[in-house]
Design an enzyme around this catalytic site. Structure first.
Site, mmCIF file in Angstrom:
data_model
loop_
_atom_site.group_PDB
_atom_site.id
_atom_site.type_symbol
_atom_site.label_atom_id
_atom_site.label_comp_id
_atom_site.label_asym_id
_atom_site.label_seq_id
_atom_site.Cartn_x
_atom_site.Cartn_y
_atom_site.Cartn_z
ATOM 1 N N LYS A 11 0.828 -1.209 0.000
ATOM 2 C CA LYS A 11 0.000 0.000 0.000
ATOM 3 C C LYS A 11 0.865 1.263 0.000
ATOM 4 C CE LYS A 11 -3.922 -2.276 2.294
ATOM 5 N NZ LYS A 11 -4.918 -2.202 3.401
ATOM 6 N N TYR A 51 -12.212 -1.977 -3.448
ATOM 7 C CA TYR A 51 -12.789 -2.209 -2.114
ATOM 8 C C TYR A 51 -14.323 -2.032 -2.127
ATOM 9 C CZ TYR A 51 -8.244 -2.511 0.287
ATOM 10 O OH TYR A 51 -7.004 -2.904 0.742
ATOM 11 N N PHE A 59 -15.670 3.947 7.026
ATOM 12 C CA PHE A 59 -14.283 4.291 6.701
ATOM 13 C C PHE A 59 -14.001 4.273 5.201
ATOM 14 C CE2 PHE A 59 -14.458 -0.275 7.771
ATOM 15 C CZ PHE A 59 -13.980 -0.843 6.597
ATOM 16 N N ARG A 87 -2.607 -14.492 4.567
ATOM 17 C CA ARG A 87 -3.310 -13.743 5.630
ATOM 18 C C ARG A 87 -2.600 -13.931 6.971
ATOM 19 N NH1 ARG A 87 -7.390 -10.074 4.224
ATOM 20 N NH2 ARG A 87 -8.216 -10.458 6.287
ATOM 21 N N THR A 93 -5.879 -7.145 10.610
ATOM 22 C CA THR A 93 -6.141 -5.833 9.991
ATOM 23 C C THR A 93 -5.622 -4.702 10.870
ATOM 24 O OG1 THR A 93 -8.165 -6.815 9.108
ATOM 25 C CG2 THR A 93 -7.972 -4.416 8.985
ATOM 26 N N ARG A 104 2.240 -6.590 9.327
ATOM 27 C CA ARG A 104 1.516 -5.459 9.921
ATOM 28 C C ARG A 104 2.019 -5.155 11.331
ATOM 29 N NH1 ARG A 104 -4.353 -7.194 7.359
ATOM 30 N NH2 ARG A 104 -4.343 -5.762 5.585
ATOM 31 N N ASN A 114 -2.216 0.193 6.962
ATOM 32 C CA ASN A 114 -1.703 -1.089 7.461
ATOM 33 C C ASN A 114 -0.819 -1.832 6.452
ATOM 34 O OD1 ASN A 114 -3.685 -1.984 5.762
ATOM 35 N ND2 ASN A 114 -4.959 -2.909 7.342
ATOM 36 N N HIS A 117 -2.107 -5.466 1.596
ATOM 37 C CA HIS A 117 -3.395 -6.149 1.395
ATOM 38 C C HIS A 117 -3.160 -7.622 1.099
ATOM 39 C CE1 HIS A 117 -7.264 -7.250 -0.404
ATOM 40 N NE2 HIS A 117 -6.569 -7.801 -1.372
ATOM 41 N N GLU A 128 -9.461 -10.503 -7.750
ATOM 42 C CA GLU A 128 -8.584 -9.353 -7.488
ATOM 43 C C GLU A 128 -7.338 -9.374 -8.386
ATOM 44 O OE1 GLU A 128 -9.913 -8.813 -2.816
ATOM 45 O OE2 GLU A 128 -7.865 -9.427 -3.279
HETATM 46 P P1 ATP Z 1 -7.213 -5.741 3.200
HETATM 47 O O1 ATP Z 1 -8.497 -6.045 2.463
HETATM 48 O O2 ATP Z 1 -6.625 -4.398 2.842
HETATM 49 O O3 ATP Z 1 -6.226 -6.872 3.082
HETATM 50 P P2 ATP Z 1 -8.333 -6.707 5.633
HETATM 51 O O4 ATP Z 1 -8.894 -7.792 4.760
HETATM 52 O O5 ATP Z 1 -7.442 -7.114 6.749
HETATM 53 O O6 ATP Z 1 -7.536 -5.654 4.754
HETATM 54 P P3 ATP Z 1 -10.892 -5.431 5.533
HETATM 55 O O7 ATP Z 1 -11.953 -5.672 6.541
HETATM 56 O O8 ATP Z 1 -11.016 -6.044 4.177
HETATM 57 O O9 ATP Z 1 -9.503 -5.823 6.212
HETATM 58 O O10 ATP Z 1 -10.737 -3.861 5.376
HETATM 59 C C1 ATP Z 1 -10.109 -3.301 4.225
HETATM 60 C C2 ATP Z 1 -9.254 -2.136 4.657
HETATM 61 O O11 ATP Z 1 -10.101 -1.115 5.145
HETATM 62 C C3 ATP Z 1 -8.299 -2.448 5.806
HETATM 63 O O12 ATP Z 1 -7.071 -2.977 5.409
HETATM 64 C C4 ATP Z 1 -8.119 -1.078 6.435
HETATM 65 O O13 ATP Z 1 -7.133 -0.329 5.741
HETATM 66 C C5 ATP Z 1 -9.474 -0.428 6.212
HETATM 67 N N1 ATP Z 1 -10.281 -0.572 7.423
HETATM 68 C C6 ATP Z 1 -10.914 -1.665 7.862
HETATM 69 N N2 ATP Z 1 -11.560 -1.446 9.023
HETATM 70 C C7 ATP Z 1 -11.304 -0.154 9.329
HETATM 71 C C8 ATP Z 1 -11.659 0.701 10.406
HETATM 72 N N3 ATP Z 1 -12.419 0.271 11.411
HETATM 73 N N4 ATP Z 1 -11.213 1.969 10.370
HETATM 74 C C9 ATP Z 1 -10.430 2.436 9.363
HETATM 75 N N5 ATP Z 1 -10.060 1.680 8.307
HETATM 76 C C10 ATP Z 1 -10.485 0.408 8.301
HETATM 77 MG MG MG Z 2 -9.981 -7.407 3.023
#
Ligand code: ATP
Ligand code: MG
Length: 143
Positions: A11, A51, A59, A87, A93, A104, A114, A117, A128
């Site tokens: 990212k 996304y 968010f 993962r 996350t 992370r 973070n 992805h 994706e």
């Molecule tokens: P990613 O999809 O980026 O790998 P993830 O699968 O761990 O992350 P998701 O639930 O898919 O988490 O959320 C996508 C992204 O949205 C997260 O990586 C984070 O950057 C952002 N995000 C998720 N939850 C929050 C939150 N509560 N506040 C702010 N940003 C958030």
């Molecule tokens: Mg995700």
């Protein structure tokens, strides 16, 4: 177990912090084969499309702003059990909850920024990968 494809993105915070090399080295040392990679500066619309599932979340705007705030590095990775293993490799996350030694935990500042992805299912790994790469841009994994 079978060979799976997962999509990762280094990212914009990863790129800004000068961590492309370090994170890529760890990805390879963990046994993931890079079969496609490029640097891109996403538009907010492209980030939002990626996304899409989070569009109604509070968010979402912040997420699109961040993902379009600078260049990022999408990659397609292959390995046995790649999706779940990646993962585990990147950690939770929220970096405050991520296991020690994960990407992370080691490098991320906050849940919003973070570093990396990882696809969350085999099906999404394919969808994706196709979001960023044409099949002709993905090379054969020779192991
Ligand atoms: P990613 O999809 O980026 O790998 P993830 O699968 O761990 O992350 P998701 O639930 O898919 O988490 O959320 C996508 C992204 O949205 C997260 O990586 C984070 O950057 C952002 N995000 C998720 N939850 C929050 C939150 N509560 N506040 C702010 N940003 C958030
Ligand atoms: Mg995700």
């Amino acid at each position: 177990m079978s060979v799976e494809r997962t999509l990762t993105i280094l990212k914009p915070d990863c790129v800004r912090k000068g961590l492309i090399g370090e994170v890529t080295k760890r990805i390879q040392e963990a046994g993931f084969h890079i079969v496609a990679m490029k640097m891109m500066h996403l538009s907010s619309t492209t980030a939002g499309g990626f996304y899409e599932v989070h569009r109604e979340r509070p968010f979402f705007g912040e997420l699109c702003d961040f993902m379009s705030s600078g260049p990022c590095v999408p990659m397609v990775l292959e390995k046995e059990n790649a999706v779940a293993d990646f993962r585990t490799f990147i950690g939770a996350t929220n970096p405050a909850e991520a296991e020690a030694g994960t990407i992370r935990a080691d490098f991320a500042d906050s849940v919003g920024e973070n570093i990396i992805h990882g696809s969350d299912s085999v099906e999404n790994g394919k969808i994706e990968s196709n979001y960023f790469f044409a099949e002709s841009e993905i090379v054969a994994n020779k192991g």
